[in-house]
Each structure stands twice: as C-alpha cells, then as structure tokens.
Design a protein around this motif. Structure first.
Motif, short mmCIF file in Angstrom:
data_model
loop_
_atom_site.label_atom_id
_atom_site.label_comp_id
_atom_site.label_asym_id
_atom_site.label_seq_id
_atom_site.Cartn_x
_atom_site.Cartn_y
_atom_site.Cartn_z
N THR A 92 -16.14 -76.71 -25.78
CA THR A 92 -15.47 -76.38 -24.51
C THR A 92 -13.96 -76.42 -24.65
O THR A 92 -13.26 -75.76 -23.88
CB THR A 92 -15.91 -77.35 -23.40
OG1 THR A 92 -15.62 -78.69 -23.80
CG2 THR A 92 -17.38 -77.20 -23.10
N ASP A 93 -13.42 -77.17 -25.62
CA ASP A 93 -11.98 -77.24 -25.85
C ASP A 93 -11.51 -76.29 -26.93
O ASP A 93 -10.32 -76.24 -27.24
CB ASP A 93 -11.57 -78.67 -26.24
CG ASP A 93 -11.73 -79.64 -25.10
OD1 ASP A 93 -11.72 -79.19 -23.94
OD2 ASP A 93 -11.88 -80.85 -25.37
N LEU A 94 -12.42 -75.54 -27.53
CA LEU A 94 -12.06 -74.64 -28.61
C LEU A 94 -11.29 -73.44 -28.05
O LEU A 94 -11.73 -72.78 -27.12
CB LEU A 94 -13.33 -74.16 -29.32
CG LEU A 94 -13.17 -73.52 -30.68
CD1 LEU A 94 -12.51 -74.47 -31.67
CD2 LEU A 94 -14.53 -73.10 -31.20
N ALA A 136 -22.70 -69.22 -29.52
CA ALA A 136 -22.79 -69.62 -28.12
C ALA A 136 -21.47 -69.43 -27.37
O ALA A 136 -21.45 -69.53 -26.15
CB ALA A 136 -23.23 -71.08 -28.02
N LEU A 137 -20.40 -69.14 -28.08
CA LEU A 137 -19.10 -68.96 -27.44
C LEU A 137 -19.06 -67.62 -26.70
O LEU A 137 -19.64 -66.64 -27.16
CB LEU A 137 -17.98 -69.01 -28.49
CG LEU A 137 -17.79 -70.36 -29.16
CD1 LEU A 137 -16.84 -70.22 -30.35
CD2 LEU A 137 -17.27 -71.38 -28.18
N PRO A 138 -18.38 -67.58 -25.55
CA PRO A 138 -18.33 -66.33 -24.78
C PRO A 138 -17.57 -65.23 -25.52
O PRO A 138 -16.46 -65.45 -26.00
CB PRO A 138 -17.60 -66.73 -23.49
CG PRO A 138 -16.85 -67.97 -23.82
CD PRO A 138 -17.63 -68.66 -24.90
N GLN A 172 -10.93 -65.69 -29.90
CA GLN A 172 -9.93 -66.41 -29.11
C GLN A 172 -10.43 -66.48 -27.68
O GLN A 172 -10.88 -65.49 -27.11
CB GLN A 172 -8.58 -65.67 -29.16
CG GLN A 172 -7.46 -66.41 -28.53
CD GLN A 172 -6.13 -65.74 -28.81
OE1 GLN A 172 -6.05 -64.55 -29.09
NE2 GLN A 172 -5.06 -66.52 -28.73
N ARG A 173 -10.33 -67.66 -27.09
CA ARG A 173 -10.78 -67.84 -25.71
C ARG A 173 -9.83 -67.11 -24.78
O ARG A 173 -8.63 -67.17 -24.92
CB ARG A 173 -10.81 -69.33 -25.36
CG ARG A 173 -11.44 -69.60 -24.00
CD ARG A 173 -11.61 -71.08 -23.74
NE ARG A 173 -12.49 -71.74 -24.68
CZ ARG A 173 -13.81 -71.80 -24.56
NH1 ARG A 173 -14.41 -71.21 -23.57
NH2 ARG A 173 -14.54 -72.44 -25.46
N LYS A 174 -10.39 -66.45 -23.80
CA LYS A 174 -9.60 -65.68 -22.86
C LYS A 174 -9.27 -66.53 -21.63
O LYS A 174 -10.10 -67.28 -21.15
CB LYS A 174 -10.38 -64.45 -22.39
CG LYS A 174 -10.84 -63.56 -23.51
CD LYS A 174 -9.83 -62.51 -23.82
CE LYS A 174 -10.36 -61.47 -24.79
NZ LYS A 174 -10.18 -61.76 -26.16
N GLY A 175 -8.04 -66.43 -21.14
CA GLY A 175 -7.65 -66.98 -19.85
C GLY A 175 -7.54 -68.49 -19.73
O GLY A 175 -7.62 -69.01 -18.64
N ARG A 176 -7.35 -69.21 -20.83
CA ARG A 176 -7.25 -70.66 -20.73
C ARG A 176 -5.87 -71.17 -21.11
O ARG A 176 -5.70 -72.36 -21.36
CB ARG A 176 -8.28 -71.33 -21.63
CG ARG A 176 -9.70 -71.05 -21.27
CD ARG A 176 -10.48 -72.17 -20.68
NE ARG A 176 -10.06 -73.50 -20.99
CZ ARG A 176 -10.84 -74.44 -21.48
NH1 ARG A 176 -12.08 -74.17 -21.77
NH2 ARG A 176 -10.39 -75.66 -21.65
N GLY A 177 -4.88 -70.32 -21.21
CA GLY A 177 -3.54 -70.78 -21.58
C GLY A 177 -3.51 -71.26 -23.01
O GLY A 177 -3.13 -72.38 -23.28
N VAL A 178 -3.93 -70.42 -23.94
CA VAL A 178 -4.03 -70.78 -25.34
C VAL A 178 -2.66 -71.14 -25.88
O VAL A 178 -1.68 -70.44 -25.66
CB VAL A 178 -4.65 -69.62 -26.13
CG1 VAL A 178 -4.68 -69.93 -27.61
CG2 VAL A 178 -6.04 -69.33 -25.63
N VAL A 179 -2.59 -72.24 -26.62
CA VAL A 179 -1.36 -72.66 -27.27
C VAL A 179 -1.17 -71.78 -28.49
O VAL A 179 -2.07 -71.63 -29.29
CB VAL A 179 -1.45 -74.15 -27.67
CG1 VAL A 179 -0.22 -74.57 -28.42
CG2 VAL A 179 -1.69 -75.00 -26.47
#
Length: 181
Positions: A92-94, A136-138, A172-179
C-alpha cells in the motif's frame, strides 16, 4: 529414477503442465458431445488455458541464478533480508517499481511514498513470490512484468553512477503525490 535437473525443470513447469492437462480434459469432454459435456468441457478447457498461460508467465518471471538474501511476501508486505542490506515495503506504500542493473546484477528497486527504497536481487531466494505481489498492484498486469524483464537494457539511460547500466521504470502509482528522485 529421474535426474535432478529434469525433476527441477518439471517442478518449475508444473502449472503449465497442469494447464495443458486440463485443456486436454476439456477438449476430450467437448469431443464426447452432448448438451451438458460441451459447455462443461469448454469451461474446463478455458480454465486450463488460463492456468497454463499464467504458469508460463511465472516461469518466465522466475530468474535463474544465485543471489544472497531471502525474499518473503506476507500480508501485503515485501521483506528482503540480505547479508548486508534488507528491509520491508508495504504494497500500500509502494510508489514505484524500477528494474535496475547494479554491478552486473539485476535488481528490483522498490520505492515507498516517503522516498525510501529497497533493492531486491531478481535471483534472491523466494523472489518468485514477487510475481503475485506485483500483479496485485493497480494498473500492472502479469504480462507487463514479464515484458519488462525481457526487454533489452536501455544502455545507460538514467545513469546515477558509472556502475548503473540499466534503470527502467516498470510501474508507478498514480495520484498519490509520488516523491521524485
């Protein structure tokens, strides 16, 4: 009775072989005919085809070789314990997954939303469990994972140091304010 190498190859291909057997069973049921056996055979055959395809992707994902450390995936948390480095990453933090080559060894670079990164060698013991965790990642499919591993290196794109030969973004996760780094 069976050589060790052949036994290991059969064990690695067990899902593909089981999928092929189910596909054959489904086709046999369909060949018997009838209002009941044709749909049941088609369902069994499609299930066997799906199992065989997933098994083939898992086989292509699993790296051969020997790298130090142990990988485990437990309750949506990836852990890697190596001789000198190690750590934990929650799914969930990835924030992103990169495939890098560092000093001749290919590694997963797992970056969290807080900027911390964990390097996991592809050949580490238990690294094949990452296939299901990553799938399992979106927005990341098993086909994308296998394609990322099979793509040729980008020849020094994104060099950080002289010993980094490959740095490929896989997810890359979308919309989570990636550092960014």
């Amino acid at each position: 009775m069976i050589r060790d190498g052949a036994r290991e190859a059969l064990w690695q291909a067990r899902e593909v072989l089981a999928g092929g057997a189910l596909l054959g069973l489904g086709l046999w049921l369909m060949a018997l005919g009838g209002y009941l056996l044709v749909p049941v055979g088609a369902g069994v055959g499609l299930g066997g085809l799906a199992l065989g395809l997933l098994g083939l992707r898992r086989m292509r994902f699993a790296a051969t070789g020997d790298a130090p450390g142990v990988v485990s995936v437990d309750e949506a948390q990836i852990s890697y314990m190596g001789p000198q480095l190690g750590g934990f990453v929650s799914l969930t933090d990835l924030a992103e997954i990169r495939l890098i080559t560092l000093r001749g060894r290919r590694m997963w670079r797992l970056k969290q939303t807080d900027g911390q990164a964990l390097l996991v060698p592809l050949e580490a013991a238990g690294a094949e469990a990452l296939f299901d965790a990553f799938s399992a990642l979106p927005g990341l499919s098993s086909a994308d994972l296998v394609a990322a591993l099979e793509m040729p290196g980008q020849g020094g794109a994104g060099l950080v140091r002289g010993d980094l030969a490959e740095n490929r973004m896989v997810w890359q996760r979308k919309g989570r304010g990636v550092v960014s780094a």
